[in-house]
Design a protein around this motif. Structure first.
Motif, PDB file in Angstrom:
ATOM      1  N   VAL A 113      -0.164   5.731  10.412  1.00  0.00           N
ATOM      2  CA  VAL A 113      -0.582   4.536   9.681  1.00  0.00           C
ATOM      3  C   VAL A 113      -0.072   3.261  10.350  1.00  0.00           C
ATOM      4  N   TYR A 141       0.836  -1.199   0.000  1.00  0.00           N
ATOM      5  CA  TYR A 141       0.000   0.000   0.000  1.00  0.00           C
ATOM      6  C   TYR A 141       0.874   1.253   0.000  1.00  0.00           C
ATOM      7  N   ALA A 197      -3.762   5.051  -0.468  1.00  0.00           N
ATOM      8  CA  ALA A 197      -4.722   5.677   0.434  1.00  0.00           C
ATOM      9  C   ALA A 197      -4.143   6.976   0.969  1.00  0.00           C
ATOM     10  N   TYR A 248      -6.827   5.872   4.710  1.00  0.00           N
ATOM     11  CA  TYR A 248      -5.974   4.772   5.184  1.00  0.00           C
ATOM     12  C   TYR A 248      -6.708   3.836   6.125  1.00  0.00           C
ATOM     13  N   LEU A 272       4.147  -1.072   3.573  1.00  0.00           N
ATOM     14  CA  LEU A 272       3.669   0.303   3.444  1.00  0.00           C
ATOM     15  C   LEU A 272       4.742   1.166   2.803  1.00  0.00           C
ATOM     16  N   LEU A 311       1.030   5.444   0.529  1.00  0.00           N
ATOM     17  CA  LEU A 311       0.334   6.577   1.132  1.00  0.00           C
ATOM     18  C   LEU A 311       0.478   7.762   0.193  1.00  0.00           C
TER      19      LEU A 311
END
Length: 246
Positions: A230, A168, A210, A178, A189, A170
């Motif tokens: 996160v 994922y 996200a 998120y 991440l 950011l």
């Protein structure tokens, strides 16, 4: 060099980076524990005037303690991945796309170590490495958190995906928040560098992106603050799934 009370103390306790000698302002109670730890490991301890320590650490933020250490070795990416996938572990990894501020990297390492991350990856170029400033900012976490350097983050992402890890990114422009992501399984991440964020090519290689909702007039958060937000959401979800409270 490594400097600061916390950073030097944790380096001595961890034993990852051999300390060649320890320089302190005095032998009073403030420096007693560090001096004792050093002598137990047969590390020479020398008392030096403040001016001498200031010359070694121009910022002056040494807190009266400077250790001359061997450079911390970067971990092999294969070893980080293998460690994250051992039985009983659910991979939680961090990829940093061009973080150049050593204070940000140090703060991220500190949060990563506290939240259960098994390893951090940084690119070989256009990114800060494991400097003494990073070690100081991490408050000793650099001694416990494996950090690997890779030539190409997009290829690393493909490799993680092949290993069954969801990746994922950011990104402030992503439509999803998120908190809508599922962090309970194997996850990596990706956080972007100061100012530029995650590069488009790296973002496109990820499974999903996200954003962190922003209600104020400031358009973005510091990367180390974003990572903390996160990573602790990931920890919350994982502990809830295991029937524990954060």
């Amino acid at each position: 060099m490594i400097y600061g009370l916390h950073a030097v103390r944790e380096a001595l306790r961890a034993g990852v980076r051999p300390i060649q000698r320890l320089l302190v302002l005095g032998t009073d109670r403030q420096f007693g524990e560090i001096s004792r730890l050093a002598r137990e490991q047969r590390v020479p301890v020398r008392v030096e005037p403040r001016a001498a320590l200031d010359r070694l650490v121009p910022s002056g933020h040494h807190q009266g303690v400077v250790g001359v250490v061997a450079a911390k070795a970067y971990a092999e990416p294969d070893d980080i991945l293998a460690s994250a996938q051992v039985e009983g572990q659910t991979p939680l990894l961090v990829l940093l796309d061009g973080v150049e501020d050593p204070h940000n990297l140090g703060a991220i390492l500190r949060t990563a170590e506290a939240s259960g991350v098994q390893g951090v990856f940084i690119p070989e170029r256009r990114a800060v490495g494991l400097t003494s400033v990073v070690a100081k900012a991490s408050a000793g976490a650099v001694d416990y958190m494996p950090v690997g350097r890779v030539p190409n983050l997009s290829r690393l992402i493909e490799r993680l995906q092949d290993a069954g890890i969801w990746v994922y990114a950011l990104d402030a422009e992503a439509p999803k928040a998120y908190t809508e992501l599922d962090f309970s399984g194997p996850v990596a991440l990706v956080f972007g560098g100061e100012g530029t964020g995650v590069r488009p090519g790296v973002r496109d290689a990820c499974d999903e992106a996200a954003h962190i909702p922003m209600l104020g007039k400031v358009s973005s958060l510091n990367v180390s603050a974003s990572a903390a937000i996160v990573l602790y959401e990931a920890l919350r979800q994982r502990r809830e799934g295991a029937g524990k409270k954060l």
